[in-house]
Design an enzyme around this catalytic site. Structure first.
Site, PDB file in Angstrom:
ATOM      1  N   ASP A 101       0.858  -1.181   0.000  1.00 37.13           N
ATOM      2  CA  ASP A 101       0.000   0.000   0.000  1.00 37.13           C
ATOM      3  C   ASP A 101       0.902   1.243   0.000  1.00 37.13           C
ATOM      4  OD1 ASP A 101      -3.013   0.919   0.593  1.00 37.13           O
ATOM      5  OD2 ASP A 101      -1.740   2.012   1.999  1.00 37.13           O
ATOM      6  N   HIS A 295      -7.077  -6.599  -0.840  1.00 38.18           N
ATOM      7  CA  HIS A 295      -6.005  -5.632  -0.593  1.00 38.18           C
ATOM      8  C   HIS A 295      -5.014  -6.110   0.464  1.00 38.18           C
ATOM      9  CE1 HIS A 295      -4.130  -1.747  -0.740  1.00 38.18           C
ATOM     10  NE2 HIS A 295      -4.351  -1.504   0.553  1.00 38.18           N
TER      11      HIS A 295
END
Length: 320
Positions: A101, A295
């Protein structure tokens, strides 16, 4: 939770709470938002067992690390300087950097800005790209629709929403971008006046990769740090481009690997094209897309991530 060896590392004018385990070549693991060192709980021991020293900081603004007041203290120069400072503090001239991320953005940029220090780089979820100034922060680009990065720009607004009920906020965020989330839930159109959490899912059961113990730990960390520091990273998106003009056409030269979940929402971002990544990262050794993962790929499918990560690192270290 397994007991970890925490060190307070002074670097770049701040103190970073950092897990440091093992001996050998250094691998630095960088988390993103809204996380802390704990994101990497399934990667630390396999890396140590493979012969690496592992350093896993709470990055600035998170968990047990310092959180400067100034928004500009979270720009990419400060963030990459923190990473190099960890290596310096541990006595390593060179190191490998792995990021997820926002941590991936820091990892890619550390490889660019400190080319002589970084011997390999792994990005998870966020490929290397360089958006024009304003592309992600100007509401005009999104019409009347909500865009979370625009929402994050005004100090205090998102902080108030998330800190009103930290447990609920984290539970919703972790669920809504996981591999368990309904297709398209995060990008479902809503008015620009909406809050971040509006329309996202709050499941009765915790999703894959997040146990009750995990959520409890994260809540404890965010009660400690709040959300301001992590959100300030988003408030430097345009500044990061403006202060690094030398990187405009620079390519990442080090051996590199990209790992992402098949259902990761970042892969649907405007302008993201994994096919173009090898142009920017010519020594890219592979792209590993893990079926079913969202994610939070390193927590949802740790075995698959560890296999890809260790395979890359072992091959790379054997060639040095």
């Amino acid at each position: 939770m397994k007991e970890r060896n925490f060190l307070t590392i002074k670097t770049n004018g701040i103190s970073l709470r950092t897990v440091v385990e093992g001996q050998g070549p250094l691998v630095i693991l960088l988390h993103g938002w809204p996380q802390c060192w704990y994101l990497w709980r399934y990667q630390i021991d396999p890396l140590v067992q493979a012969g690496f020293q592992v350093a896993v900081p709470d990055q600035r603004g998170y968990g047990g690390s310092d959180a400067p007041e100034q928004i500009n203290a979270y720009d990419i120069i400060h963030l990459t300087g923190d990473v190099v400072g960890i290596a310096d503090a541990l006595g390593h001239t060179t190191f490998t950097v792995v990021g997820h991320d926002w941590g991936a953005a820091v990892a890619w940029n550390t490889a660019l800005l400190y080319e002589e220090r970084v011997n390999a780089v792994v990005g998870m979820s966020v490929p290397y790209f360089r958006y024009p100034v304003g592309a992600l922060t100007n509401q005009n680009n999104f019409g009347e629709n909500f865009w979370y990065i625009v929402y994050f720009q005004k100090p205090g607004v998102a902080e108030a929403e998330f800190e009103a009920d930290i447990r609920r906020s984290l539970r919703i965020i972790y669920a809504s971008v996981s591999g368990s989330a309904p297709e398209g839930i995060f990008f479902k159109p809503k008015p620009s006046t909406s809050g971040f959490l509006d329309g996202l899912i709050d499941p009765e059961q915790l999703v894959k990769g997040v146990t009750q113990e995990d959520l409890d730990y994260y809540v404890e960390q965010y009660k400690r740090s709040g959300f301001r520091g992590g959100l300030n990273w988003y408030r430097n998106i345009d500044r990061n481009i403006e202060i690094t003009p030398e990187l405009r056409d620079k390519k990442i030269s080090q051996p590199a690997l990209f790992i992402a979940g098949e259902k990761d929402l970042v892969l649907k971002f405007p302008g993201v094209n994994l096919g173009e990544m090898s142009e920017l990262v010519p020594n890219l050794q592979g792209q590993v897309i893990i079926p079913g993962a969202g994610h939070w790929v390193s927590a949802e499918y740790p075995e698959a991530v560890n296999e890809a990560l260790l395979g890359f690192l072992k091959d790379f270290s054997s060639q040095r």
